[in-house]
Design an enzyme around this catalytic site. Structure first.
Site, PDB file in Angstrom:
ATOM      1  CG  HIS A  54      -0.323   0.044   2.539  1.00 40.81           C
ATOM      2  ND1 HIS A  54      -0.011  -1.105   3.222  1.00 40.81           N
ATOM      3  CD2 HIS A  54       0.085   1.062   3.338  1.00 40.81           C
ATOM      4  CE1 HIS A  54       0.543  -0.804   4.386  1.00 40.81           C
ATOM      5  NE2 HIS A  54       0.625   0.517   4.488  1.00 40.81           N
ATOM      6  CG  HIS A  97       3.839   4.584   5.299  1.00 37.49           C
ATOM      7  ND1 HIS A  97       2.980   5.176   6.190  1.00 37.49           N
ATOM      8  CD2 HIS A  97       3.333   3.341   5.076  1.00 37.49           C
ATOM      9  CE1 HIS A  97       2.008   4.326   6.498  1.00 37.49           C
ATOM     10  NE2 HIS A  97       2.187   3.198   5.832  1.00 37.49           N
ATOM     11  CD  GLU A 117       3.451  -0.339   7.169  1.00 35.21           C
ATOM     12  OE1 GLU A 117       2.858   0.404   6.353  1.00 35.21           O
ATOM     13  OE2 GLU A 117       2.876  -0.875   8.132  1.00 35.21           O
TER      14      GLU A 117
HETATM   15 CO    CO Z   1       1.145   1.401   6.261  1.00 34.91          CO
END
Ligand code: CO
Length: 136
Positions: free
Chosen positions: A7, A79, A130
């Protein structure tokens, strides 16, 4: 080491307004807002065929995205999350290259119930990364 992009997270000042914009202007399918108090965010998931987009608004005191929105009051990309098969092996390999893992280096449970870690943005061209362990 890294796999698919899982994502892209976008910090926004008002997740309902952002969701309405994504639906009205971009014709996107959006989830209902979900409160994740343990992560200090309120999230809307945007459905796209190849990757998830998460719109996130600060939730509660000490939300980790408050300072980001202070620097980016209109919102912005916060992120990018990559999938890894083994998060501890990925962490050890990264640390071996000199990359910095945020916090104490112990994976936490992320928004999708999987172990996650964050890497210092200064080590990746200003991008907060991440890592999420996704099996299978
Ligand atoms: Co995230």
């Amino acid at each position: 080491m890294i796999g698919r992009v899982n994502h892209v997270a976008i910090a926004v000042p008002d997740v309902e307004a952002a969701s309405a914009t994504w639906q009205t202007s971009l014709g996107a399918e959006c989830s209902q807002p979900q409160d994740l108090p343990e992560h200090g965010v309120r999230l809307v998931f945007v459905t796209a065929p190849n990757v998830k987009i998460e719109l996130m608004e600060p939730l509660g005191e000490g939300s980790p995205i408050v300072s980001f929105l202070g620097r980016n009051p209109d919102g912005g990309i916060h992120h990018i999350c990559y999938e890894v098969a083994d998060i501890l092996a990925a962490r050890d390999q990264l640390v071996g290259t000199g990359a910095r893992v945020l916090g104490d280096g112990t994976p936490r449970t992320g928004a999708h119930g999987n172990p996650v870690l964050f890497l210092h943005p200064k080590d990746f061209c200003g991008t907060l990364i991440e890592l999420e362990e996704v099996s299978g």
